[in-house]
Design a protein around this motif. Structure first.
Motif, PDB file in Angstrom:
ATOM      1  N   ARG A  36       0.839  -1.206   0.000  1.00  6.74           N
ATOM      2  CA  ARG A  36       0.000   0.000   0.000  1.00  6.74           C
ATOM      3  C   ARG A  36       0.871   1.252   0.000  1.00  6.74           C
ATOM      4  O   ARG A  36       0.587   2.227  -0.705  1.00  6.74           O
ATOM      5  N   ALA A  37       1.942   1.226   0.767  1.00  2.10           N
ATOM      6  CA  ALA A  37       2.829   2.389   0.819  1.00  2.10           C
ATOM      7  C   ALA A  37       3.433   2.636  -0.558  1.00  2.10           C
ATOM      8  O   ALA A  37       3.537   3.781  -1.004  1.00  2.10           O
ATOM      9  N   ASP A  38       3.821   1.566  -1.236  1.00  3.03           N
ATOM     10  CA  ASP A  38       4.402   1.737  -2.562  1.00  3.03           C
ATOM     11  C   ASP A  38       3.376   2.311  -3.535  1.00  3.03           C
ATOM     12  O   ASP A  38       3.699   3.156  -4.365  1.00  3.03           O
ATOM     13  N   GLU A  39       2.135   1.854  -3.421  1.00  4.17           N
ATOM     14  CA  GLU A  39       1.088   2.400  -4.296  1.00  4.17           C
ATOM     15  C   GLU A  39       0.892   3.886  -4.048  1.00  4.17           C
ATOM     16  O   GLU A  39       0.782   4.683  -4.979  1.00  4.17           O
ATOM     17  N   LEU A  40       0.871   4.249  -2.767  1.00  5.60           N
ATOM     18  CA  LEU A  40       0.667   5.657  -2.434  1.00  5.60           C
ATOM     19  C   LEU A  40       1.852   6.499  -2.866  1.00  5.60           C
ATOM     20  O   LEU A  40       1.688   7.628  -3.328  1.00  5.60           O
ATOM     21  N   LEU A  41       3.050   5.947  -2.731  1.00  4.50           N
ATOM     22  CA  LEU A  41       4.236   6.701  -3.148  1.00  4.50           C
ATOM     23  C   LEU A  41       4.227   6.897  -4.659  1.00  4.50           C
ATOM     24  O   LEU A  41       4.603   7.963  -5.153  1.00  4.50           O
ATOM     25  N   SER A  42       3.786   5.891  -5.414  1.00  2.00           N
ATOM     26  CA  SER A  42       3.762   6.119  -6.861  1.00  2.00           C
ATOM     27  C   SER A  42       2.636   7.082  -7.217  1.00  2.00           C
ATOM     28  O   SER A  42       2.730   7.808  -8.202  1.00  2.00           O
ATOM     29  N   LEU A  43       1.580   7.107  -6.402  1.00  2.00           N
ATOM     30  CA  LEU A  43       0.521   8.095  -6.653  1.00  2.00           C
ATOM     31  C   LEU A  43       1.069   9.513  -6.555  1.00  2.00           C
ATOM     32  O   LEU A  43       0.675  10.391  -7.319  1.00  2.00           O
ATOM     33  N   VAL A  44       1.982   9.753  -5.635  1.00  2.00           N
ATOM     34  CA  VAL A  44       2.558  11.096  -5.511  1.00  2.00           C
ATOM     35  C   VAL A  44       3.883  11.202  -6.276  1.00  2.00           C
ATOM     36  O   VAL A  44       4.688  12.091  -6.017  1.00  2.00           O
ATOM     37  N   ARG A  45       4.081  10.285  -7.207  1.00  2.00           N
ATOM     38  CA  ARG A  45       5.245  10.259  -8.096  1.00  2.00           C
ATOM     39  C   ARG A  45       6.564  10.182  -7.331  1.00  2.00           C
ATOM     40  O   ARG A  45       7.524  10.886  -7.630  1.00  2.00           O
ATOM     41  N   LEU A  46       6.599   9.315  -6.344  1.00  2.00           N
ATOM     42  CA  LEU A  46       7.854   9.124  -5.606  1.00  2.00           C
ATOM     43  C   LEU A  46       8.174   7.632  -5.524  1.00  2.00           C
ATOM     44  O   LEU A  46       8.746   7.161  -4.546  1.00  2.00           O
ATOM     45  N   LYS A  47       7.810   6.932  -6.583  1.00  2.00           N
ATOM     46  CA  LYS A  47       7.921   5.473  -6.557  1.00  2.00           C
ATOM     47  C   LYS A  47       9.341   5.020  -6.217  1.00  2.00           C
ATOM     48  O   LYS A  47       9.542   4.095  -5.438  1.00  2.00           O
ATOM     49  N   ASP A  48      10.322   5.704  -6.810  1.00  2.00           N
ATOM     50  CA  ASP A  48      11.703   5.228  -6.656  1.00  2.00           C
ATOM     51  C   ASP A  48      12.435   5.887  -5.490  1.00  2.00           C
ATOM     52  O   ASP A  48      13.630   5.710  -5.318  1.00  2.00           O
ATOM     53  N   GLN A  49      11.707   6.707  -4.713  1.00  2.00           N
ATOM     54  CA  GLN A  49      12.383   7.431  -3.631  1.00  2.00           C
ATOM     55  C   GLN A  49      12.056   6.834  -2.271  1.00  2.00           C
ATOM     56  O   GLN A  49      12.414   7.404  -1.243  1.00  2.00           O
ATOM     57  N   GLY A  50      11.383   5.692  -2.270  1.00  2.00           N
ATOM     58  CA  GLY A  50      10.893   5.123  -1.016  1.00  2.00           C
ATOM     59  C   GLY A  50      11.969   4.849   0.011  1.00  2.00           C
ATOM     60  O   GLY A  50      11.717   4.904   1.203  1.00  2.00           O
ATOM     61  N   ASP A  51      13.195   4.557  -0.451  1.00  2.00           N
ATOM     62  CA  ASP A  51      14.244   4.177   0.493  1.00  2.00           C
ATOM     63  C   ASP A  51      15.021   5.373   1.012  1.00  2.00           C
ATOM     64  O   ASP A  51      15.922   5.224   1.833  1.00  2.00           O
ATOM     65  N   LYS A  52      14.684   6.574   0.511  1.00  2.76           N
ATOM     66  CA  LYS A  52      15.428   7.747   0.974  1.00  2.76           C
ATOM     67  C   LYS A  52      14.894   8.228   2.308  1.00  2.76           C
ATOM     68  O   LYS A  52      13.738   8.036   2.653  1.00  2.76           O
ATOM     69  N   ARG A  53      15.777   8.880   3.040  1.00  2.00           N
ATOM     70  CA  ARG A  53      15.383   9.485   4.304  1.00  2.00           C
ATOM     71  C   ARG A  53      14.897  10.906   4.025  1.00  2.00           C
ATOM     72  O   ARG A  53      15.308  11.514   3.035  1.00  2.00           O
ATOM     73  N   PRO A  54      14.079  11.443   4.926  1.00  2.00           N
ATOM     74  CA  PRO A  54      13.548  12.789   4.689  1.00  2.00           C
ATOM     75  C   PRO A  54      14.617  13.820   4.349  1.00  2.00           C
ATOM     76  O   PRO A  54      14.401  14.662   3.471  1.00  2.00           O
ATOM     77  N   HIS A  55      15.790  13.757   5.009  1.00  4.88           N
ATOM     78  CA  HIS A  55      16.775  14.808   4.751  1.00  4.88           C
ATOM     79  C   HIS A  55      17.389  14.682   3.364  1.00  4.88           C
ATOM     80  O   HIS A  55      18.082  15.604   2.919  1.00  4.88           O
ATOM     81  N   GLU A  56      17.150  13.563   2.697  1.00  7.85           N
ATOM     82  CA  GLU A  56      17.683  13.411   1.338  1.00  7.85           C
ATOM     83  C   GLU A  56      16.678  13.866   0.284  1.00  7.85           C
ATOM     84  O   GLU A  56      16.929  13.728  -0.905  1.00  7.85           O
ATOM     85  N   LEU A  57      15.530  14.365   0.728  1.00  4.51           N
ATOM     86  CA  LEU A  57      14.490  14.789  -0.200  1.00  4.51           C
ATOM     87  C   LEU A  57      14.336  16.309  -0.157  1.00  4.51           C
ATOM     88  O   LEU A  57      14.639  16.934   0.848  1.00  4.51           O
ATOM     89  N   SER A  58      13.826  16.874  -1.258  1.00  8.22           N
ATOM     90  CA  SER A  58      13.570  18.316  -1.273  1.00  8.22           C
ATOM     91  C   SER A  58      12.284  18.604  -0.505  1.00  8.22           C
ATOM     92  O   SER A  58      11.514  17.692  -0.186  1.00  8.22           O
ATOM     93  N   GLY A  59      12.066  19.898  -0.227  1.00 14.08           N
ATOM     94  CA  GLY A  59      10.879  20.292   0.533  1.00 14.08           C
ATOM     95  C   GLY A  59       9.591  19.824  -0.131  1.00 14.08           C
ATOM     96  O   GLY A  59       8.688  19.322   0.532  1.00 14.08           O
ATOM     97  N   GLY A  60       9.530  19.968  -1.460  1.00 14.32           N
ATOM     98  CA  GLY A  60       8.331  19.555  -2.172  1.00 14.32           C
ATOM     99  C   GLY A  60       8.129  18.046  -2.110  1.00 14.32           C
ATOM    100  O   GLY A  60       7.004  17.560  -1.961  1.00 14.32           O
ATOM    101  N   MET A  61       9.229  17.319  -2.227  1.00 14.10           N
ATOM    102  CA  MET A  61       9.131  15.857  -2.164  1.00 14.10           C
ATOM    103  C   MET A  61       8.673  15.414  -0.779  1.00 14.10           C
ATOM    104  O   MET A  61       7.846  14.519  -0.631  1.00 14.10           O
TER     105      MET A  61
END
Lengths: 307, 280
Positions: B122-147
């Motif tokens: 379910r988490a993977d489905e939701l992440l691809s819904l917000v177009r972050l399918k391949d970013q699931g393994d990143k930590r918050p500090h590795e993502l931009s504010g929008g992400m």
């Protein structure tokens, strides 16, 4: 229509007209472009360069220290029995290594410190949680806990000897008295420093009570808790040495403190200095080998300062 | 970039209202110290509707959201929810920094008692819904504010649907088995958004507004969105509700779809009146 029960369609088939497709593709491209531009970049230095940057200055400093020591000794400013040559200290150390005594000395002290530290963890963790989260408990023993942190644990030794005699109980009592306040205070300040938004987030995500403690509170407080543990270890090691030096007896085994005391009793300065170095090396070594890597991992996972 | 997604036909909405507020008031403190944050609020939100609450500081927007979320009790009146437990999105993404993006999305599912495989899927489905399918393994500090804010959106979506277990449907999101009464089994939840884009830069905000509309379309979720940006309210919402300040009351409502072209100016004008009335 949105109200057809299709809760989550893939992003790309909401609309079917070519123009709409183009718009969606455009949106997808915009998002992807923005992500590519905004993602924080990280640069990592190669491991050997990091090691060089931290190791080399330390090595040079130690070399300089030895050189100055040798020089002061050679100039014969003080008596030989007050300041032995570096080589004499080395021989004294080599002697206990040769006859294997060093391992039993180290084991006696380190196992005590670890056992004491482990007991301190078991007591201090719930204590810290209580002080941090229960207001009356905090008002009642919070200041005391902080005050105890500044009380040198060596002050407990005479009392402990009177209470428990020259037994291991004395040693452990002093170690616990030294490390429990540090660990508990570390956890308290770790919890105090949690950004208020995180417990709120836990609440709206459905975390209550103990689940909240497990999923939000404790992980969020982990950096502060680890800092407390590190300090707790230092205090536990310090207290142990104080106890071992002051309270010596046949029931107490022969640890680093007793080794140092023996050197002092025999006016054997090289042994005293070798013992001091050993105590220092063990204290620093445990911190570098055990606490530093754990702390580093925790801080790095959270993107916290240059860990 | 403007949204070209068509507004859903509001006439087709069925089922009980997602949210009903009747004469809701909230007062903090007692006696002469008492501060009335909200007074006499009546509000109905249809399931699947996108409503913006617009108001200046002190209009009690956050208090209102807390009441809806059940984090606080109204002093008077009642709040009736017709959806699954609503979930919150804040101005900050408020991700848990020690968890990966995926584990952040999984957390509400875990707290709701879903199994490991199910919640991961379910988490993977939701992440691809917000177009972050391949970013699931990143930590918050590795993502931009929008992400981060999109991960937060995925997490909020997970939280609001987590209370209705998916086991009967095989864990699939949107893969509904024929003949199943979806509405009863899995009513889309409600998102309460407290100025979620206010801390983002203008470009990111613009893109995320479009993304939010797309996600809203795709999920059929009800959204109650607080903002003090008139432009944002008009772009996103089907209905804009203007609140007065101190105490917060409903001043007026506009339906965006059938409003005049000058709607922006009209709403801004009223907002200005509300603000100037506090000048003394």
């Amino acid at each position: 229509m949105r109200h057809d029960p299709t809760p989550l369609r893939p992003a790309d088939d909401i609309m079917t007209t070519p123009e709409a497709d183009a718009v969606l593709e455009d949106a997808a491209a915009a998002v992807a472009g923005l992500d590519a531009l905004d993602t924080p970049t990280t640069t990592t230095r190669p491991r050997w360069r990091r090691a060089m940057a931290t190791g080399l200055p330390l090595f040079v400093a130690m070399l300089l220290f030895l050189a100055v020591w040798q020089l002061v000794w050679a100039s014969a400013i003080t008596d030989e029995f007050k300041l032995p040559a570096p080589a004499d200290v080395w021989h004294s150390f080599a002697k206990i290594v040769d006859d294997g005594q060093v391992w039993s000395i180290l084991w006696t002290s380190i196992s005590r410190a670890f056992l004491g530290f482990a007991i301190a963890l078991i007591i201090a963790t719930p204590l810290g949680l209580l002080v941090a989260k229960v207001r009356p408990v905090r008002a009642a023993i919070g200041p005391l806990l902080q005050g105890l942190q500044s009380l040198p644990s060596v002050a407990w030794v005479p009392a402990a000897v009177l209470w428990f005699g020259l037994t291991d109980a004395t040693i452990y009592f002093v170690v616990l008295a030294g490390s429990i306040p540090s660990i508990a205070n570390g956890l308290v300040s770790g919890i105090d420093q949690i950004p208020p938004i995180l417990p709120r987030v836990g609440q709206v995500l459905g975390a209550r009570g103990l689940t909240s403690a497990r999923h939000i509170l404790l992980p969020a407080a982990l950096p502060g808790y680890l800092a407390g543990c590190k300090q707790g270890w230092a205090f536990s090691w310090r207290s142990l040495m104080a106890a071992e030096i002051i309270a010596a007896g046949p029931l107490l085994g022969f640890g680093l403190g007793a080794y140092l005391k023996q050197g002092s009793d025999f006016n054997d300065m090289p042994t005293v200095i070798a013992a001091i170095f050993l105590i220092l090396v063990v204290g620093i070594g445990i911190e570098l080998l055990v606490f530093r890597p754990v702390e580093r991992r925790v801080l790095r996972a959270r993107g916290l300062a240059g860990a | 970039m403007t949204s070209t997604i068509e507004r859903a036909d509001t006439g087709s909405r069925t089922g009980p209202p997602a949210l009903t507020l009747r004469g809701v008031a909230k007062t903090f403190g007692h006696g002469s110290e008492a501060v009335t944050a909200l007074r006499g609020i009546d509000l109905h939100v249809e399931p699947g509707e996108f409503v913006c609450l617009l108001g200046a500081s002190g209009c009690g927007k956050s208090t209102l959201l807390n009441l809806v979320a059940g984090l606080d009790e109204p002093t008077a009146g009642d709040v009736t929810l017709g959806t699954a437990r609503p979930s919150f999105m804040f101005q900050e993404a408020a991700l848990l920094p020690w968890l990966t993006a995926r584990r952040n999305v999984e957390l509400p599912l875990q707290l709701a008692g879903l199994g490991r495989r199910e919640r991961r899927q379910r988490a993977d489905e939701l992440l691809s819904l917000v177009r972050l399918k391949d970013q699931g393994d990143k930590r918050p500090h590795e993502l931009s504010g929008g992400m981060r804010q999109r991960v937060s959106l995925a997490r909020a979506l997970a939280a609001t649907t987590a209370t209705t277990p998916q086991r009967a449907t095989g864990g699939g999101f949107g893969r509904r088995s024929p003949g199943q009464d979806w509405e009863a089994e899995n009513r889309p939840g409600m998102l309460l958004m407290d100025e979620p884009f206010a801390a983002l830069d203008a470009i990111t905000r613009d893109v995320l507004q479009g993304e939010l509309l797309r996600v809203w379309e795709a999920t059929g979720i009800t959204i109650l969105f607080v903002t003090h940006d008139v432009r944002e309210a008009i772009r996103l919402a089907e209905r804009v509700v203007l609140l007065s300040s101190r105490p917060g009351t409903v001043v007026r409502e506009w339906r965006v779809g059938d409003g005049p072209i000058t709607l922006h100016d009209e709403i801004t004008g009223r907002l200005r009146q509300v603000i100037t009335s506090h000048a003394a």
